[in-house]
Design a protein around this motif. Structure first.
Motif, mmCIF file in Angstrom:
data_model
loop_
_atom_site.group_PDB
_atom_site.id
_atom_site.type_symbol
_atom_site.label_atom_id
_atom_site.label_comp_id
_atom_site.label_asym_id
_atom_site.label_seq_id
_atom_site.Cartn_x
_atom_site.Cartn_y
_atom_site.Cartn_z
ATOM 1 N N LEU A 85 0.844 -1.197 0.000
ATOM 2 C CA LEU A 85 0.000 0.000 0.000
ATOM 3 C C LEU A 85 0.879 1.247 0.000
ATOM 4 O O LEU A 85 1.789 1.372 0.826
ATOM 5 C CB LEU A 85 -0.908 -0.014 1.231
ATOM 6 C CG LEU A 85 -1.915 1.135 1.361
ATOM 7 C CD1 LEU A 85 -2.934 1.083 0.233
ATOM 8 C CD2 LEU A 85 -2.621 1.078 2.720
ATOM 9 N N VAL A 86 0.589 2.174 -0.920
ATOM 10 C CA VAL A 86 1.365 3.416 -1.014
ATOM 11 C C VAL A 86 0.414 4.611 -0.907
ATOM 12 O O VAL A 86 -0.268 4.955 -1.881
ATOM 13 C CB VAL A 86 2.151 3.507 -2.339
ATOM 14 C CG1 VAL A 86 3.068 4.734 -2.322
ATOM 15 C CG2 VAL A 86 2.966 2.236 -2.566
ATOM 16 N N PHE A 191 -8.064 1.598 6.223
ATOM 17 C CA PHE A 191 -7.960 0.812 4.997
ATOM 18 C C PHE A 191 -6.968 -0.335 5.164
ATOM 19 O O PHE A 191 -7.168 -1.421 4.617
ATOM 20 C CB PHE A 191 -7.546 1.715 3.829
ATOM 21 C CG PHE A 191 -7.716 1.055 2.490
ATOM 22 C CD1 PHE A 191 -8.972 0.710 2.024
ATOM 23 C CD2 PHE A 191 -6.618 0.777 1.704
ATOM 24 C CE1 PHE A 191 -9.135 0.099 0.791
ATOM 25 C CE2 PHE A 191 -6.761 0.158 0.465
ATOM 26 C CZ PHE A 191 -8.032 -0.174 0.011
ATOM 27 N N SER A 192 -5.904 -0.110 5.930
ATOM 28 C CA SER A 192 -4.938 -1.183 6.160
ATOM 29 C C SER A 192 -5.561 -2.308 6.987
ATOM 30 O O SER A 192 -5.220 -3.481 6.814
ATOM 31 C CB SER A 192 -3.678 -0.647 6.847
ATOM 32 O OG SER A 192 -3.963 -0.189 8.157
ATOM 33 N N TYR A 198 0.819 -6.291 2.855
ATOM 34 C CA TYR A 198 2.130 -6.900 3.069
ATOM 35 C C TYR A 198 3.096 -5.857 3.628
ATOM 36 O O TYR A 198 3.938 -6.155 4.481
ATOM 37 C CB TYR A 198 2.615 -7.414 1.717
ATOM 38 C CG TYR A 198 4.005 -7.998 1.678
ATOM 39 C CD1 TYR A 198 4.292 -9.217 2.296
ATOM 40 C CD2 TYR A 198 5.023 -7.357 0.979
ATOM 41 C CE1 TYR A 198 5.556 -9.770 2.223
ATOM 42 C CE2 TYR A 198 6.294 -7.907 0.903
ATOM 43 C CZ TYR A 198 6.554 -9.107 1.526
ATOM 44 O OH TYR A 198 7.811 -9.649 1.452
ATOM 45 N N LEU A 199 2.936 -4.613 3.158
ATOM 46 C CA LEU A 199 3.804 -3.511 3.571
ATOM 47 C C LEU A 199 3.138 -2.206 3.179
ATOM 48 O O LEU A 199 2.415 -2.138 2.187
ATOM 49 C CB LEU A 199 5.163 -3.626 2.879
ATOM 50 C CG LEU A 199 6.218 -2.555 3.174
ATOM 51 C CD1 LEU A 199 6.721 -2.679 4.610
ATOM 52 C CD2 LEU A 199 7.391 -2.671 2.196
ATOM 53 N N ILE A 200 3.368 -1.160 3.978
ATOM 54 C CA ILE A 200 2.960 0.205 3.620
ATOM 55 C C ILE A 200 4.233 1.005 3.362
ATOM 56 O O ILE A 200 5.147 0.990 4.185
ATOM 57 C CB ILE A 200 2.139 0.869 4.743
ATOM 58 C CG1 ILE A 200 0.846 0.080 5.013
ATOM 59 C CG2 ILE A 200 1.793 2.316 4.375
ATOM 60 C CD1 ILE A 200 0.051 0.613 6.197
ATOM 61 N N PRO A 229 3.337 -3.481 8.778
ATOM 62 C CA PRO A 229 4.707 -3.000 8.597
ATOM 63 C C PRO A 229 4.717 -1.739 7.732
ATOM 64 O O PRO A 229 4.013 -1.660 6.721
ATOM 65 C CB PRO A 229 5.394 -4.167 7.883
ATOM 66 C CG PRO A 229 4.574 -5.364 8.207
ATOM 67 C CD PRO A 229 3.161 -4.866 8.301
ATOM 68 N N ILE A 230 5.504 -0.751 8.147
ATOM 69 C CA ILE A 230 5.553 0.531 7.428
ATOM 70 C C ILE A 230 7.004 0.878 7.104
ATOM 71 O O ILE A 230 7.875 0.835 7.975
ATOM 72 C CB ILE A 230 4.950 1.670 8.273
ATOM 73 C CG1 ILE A 230 3.503 1.343 8.647
ATOM 74 C CG2 ILE A 230 5.008 3.000 7.518
ATOM 75 C CD1 ILE A 230 2.912 2.296 9.671
ATOM 76 N N LEU A 231 7.243 1.225 5.854
ATOM 77 C CA LEU A 231 8.563 1.683 5.414
ATOM 78 C C LEU A 231 8.464 3.154 5.064
ATOM 79 O O LEU A 231 7.634 3.550 4.245
ATOM 80 C CB LEU A 231 9.026 0.877 4.199
ATOM 81 C CG LEU A 231 10.329 1.330 3.530
ATOM 82 C CD1 LEU A 231 11.518 1.157 4.472
ATOM 83 C CD2 LEU A 231 10.564 0.572 2.229
ATOM 84 N N THR A 232 9.302 3.979 5.687
ATOM 85 C CA THR A 232 9.305 5.411 5.379
ATOM 86 C C THR A 232 10.508 5.735 4.495
ATOM 87 O O THR A 232 11.618 5.289 4.751
ATOM 88 C CB THR A 232 9.369 6.261 6.660
ATOM 89 O OG1 THR A 232 10.612 6.038 7.350
ATOM 90 C CG2 THR A 232 8.221 5.917 7.599
#
Length: 371
Positions: A85-86, A191-192, A198-200, A229-232
């Protein structure tokens, strides 16, 4: 050198005509050969030929036809599907997050979903709402305008991403889009919960600009509350692909959560990693640190991930940011990993998590893992 015609496909007449139309709509000249002019409807073995110079683009289009022909909202995903998700706001920062997300999706064989939320103007109005009918009509029209503008910009972003795939600037990853009404941080969280991504992947401002928005940061709120899980990715970050992640810093809690985080991390980012620095936050008094637990974690890491070089650092909570920045300066860290335990709103307000604190002090990509 002559730009000769080459055959890219051999189909029945109907399929050949369909492919010809598809490629020509993308600006590629197509010639059909071996057509039965008497009864073309039953022709077989029709050759679809293009100029050799158009071959790279044509192959990307043919091999990924689903990406370039789906323009509507996504169909419901199956429970076992993997989606990255982006959240996007149509800025350059969002585009950078998309590039990283597409790279990850390509290596992990997942799909990408773009998410944009818009806010009802009545929620941000600075004046008291009136019961006046004309005001209600004006407000309704404004909301409709905002929604239409969001849809228009989302379509433009989608077309831009498809063009980049056609030109080889992005890997061929299937993606979809979703627009919902609501505050960004709430929309992302809700929404998540619905799709369990799998990842944001979230784009953030650079370190110098983050300091101006310590209060009200959407990313900070999502980091503190989301259970995915969130990647910034900061706008100044140079990370574009997983293969560039060689050195990781992971904050540890010295309990079962570390093992959960390591397992999750190994499925995401350890493919090309060479070094992991484990960071333990010491209590107020150094002698309160559990040496046995620290050594047990260190031994576990070495035993289960023998290909990686592990180091151990002990930081104090009081000097967390300064000690962390010193570590970043002394070694080329590509990723920060922070296990994130769920807190209630009161605890988050008066004692924000490590991920929240680090977000405003570094441009290094960070992944926050719910544990």
């Amino acid at each position: 050198m002559e730009d000769r015609l080459i055959t890219v496909a051999i189909h029945t007449y109907d399929r050949a005509v369909e492919l010809k139309s598809y490629l020509e709509n993308e600006g590629i000249e197509v010639v059909l050969q071996n057509i039965n002019l008497t009864t073309p409807i039953i022709s077989s073995g029709v050759r679809v030929r293009i100029h050799e110079s158009d071959l790279p683009k044509a192959l990307r289009l043919i091999e990924n036809v689903e990406i370039f022909t789906i323009h509507s909202s996504p169909s419901p995903s199956s429970p076992n599907s993997k989606i990255i998700l982006v959240p996007v706001d149509f800025s350059e920062i969002s585009l950078k997050a998309c590039k990283v997300a597409f790279s990850i999706a390509n290596s992990r064989k997942t799909e990408v979903m773009l998410l944009h939320s818009f806010v009802d103007p009545s929620m941000t109005a600075s004046i008291q709402l009136s019961d006046n009918l004309d005001f209600d009509i004006e407000e309704s029209e404004m909301l409709e305008t905002i929604a239409k503008d969001a849809e228009k910009r989302m379509i433009e972003l989608s077309e831009d991403l498809r063009d980049k795939i056609k030109n080889g600037e992005l890997p061929p990853v299937k993606f979809s889009r979703k627009i919902i009404e609501g505050l960004p941080e709430e929309a992302i969280n809700e929404f998540s919960k619905e799709i369990s991504p799998y990842l944001i992947v979230m784009g953030t401002r650079g370190k110098d600009k983050k300091e101006r928005e310590l209060i009200g940061s959407v990313t900070a709120e999502v980091l503190d509350t989301c259970r995915s899980p969130i990647l910034t990715i900061a706008e100044n970050s140079s990370l574009e692909s997983l293969k560039h992640i060689k050195s990781i810093v992971m904050f540890c809690t010295l309990d079962q959560r570390d093992l959960i985080a390591l397992d999750c991390l190994s499925k995401l980012y350890l493919d090309n990693c060479e070094r992991v620095t484990l960071v333990v936050i010491s209590p107020k008094k150094p002698n309160q640190l559990n040496d046995n637990a620290t050594q047990a974690l260190f031994d576990y890491c070495r035993q289960h991930y023998p290909a990686l070089h592990f180091e151990l650092k002990i930081f104090s909570m009081k000097n967390l940011v300064s000690e962390f920045n010193s570590l970043i300066e002394n070694q080329e860290v590509n990723l920060i990993v922070v296990p994130n335990k769920k807190k209630n709103a009161f605890a988050r307000l008066f004692n924000p998590g490590i991920a929240h604190r680090l977000l405003f002090s570094t441009d290094t990509p960070m992944i926050v893992l719910p544990v």
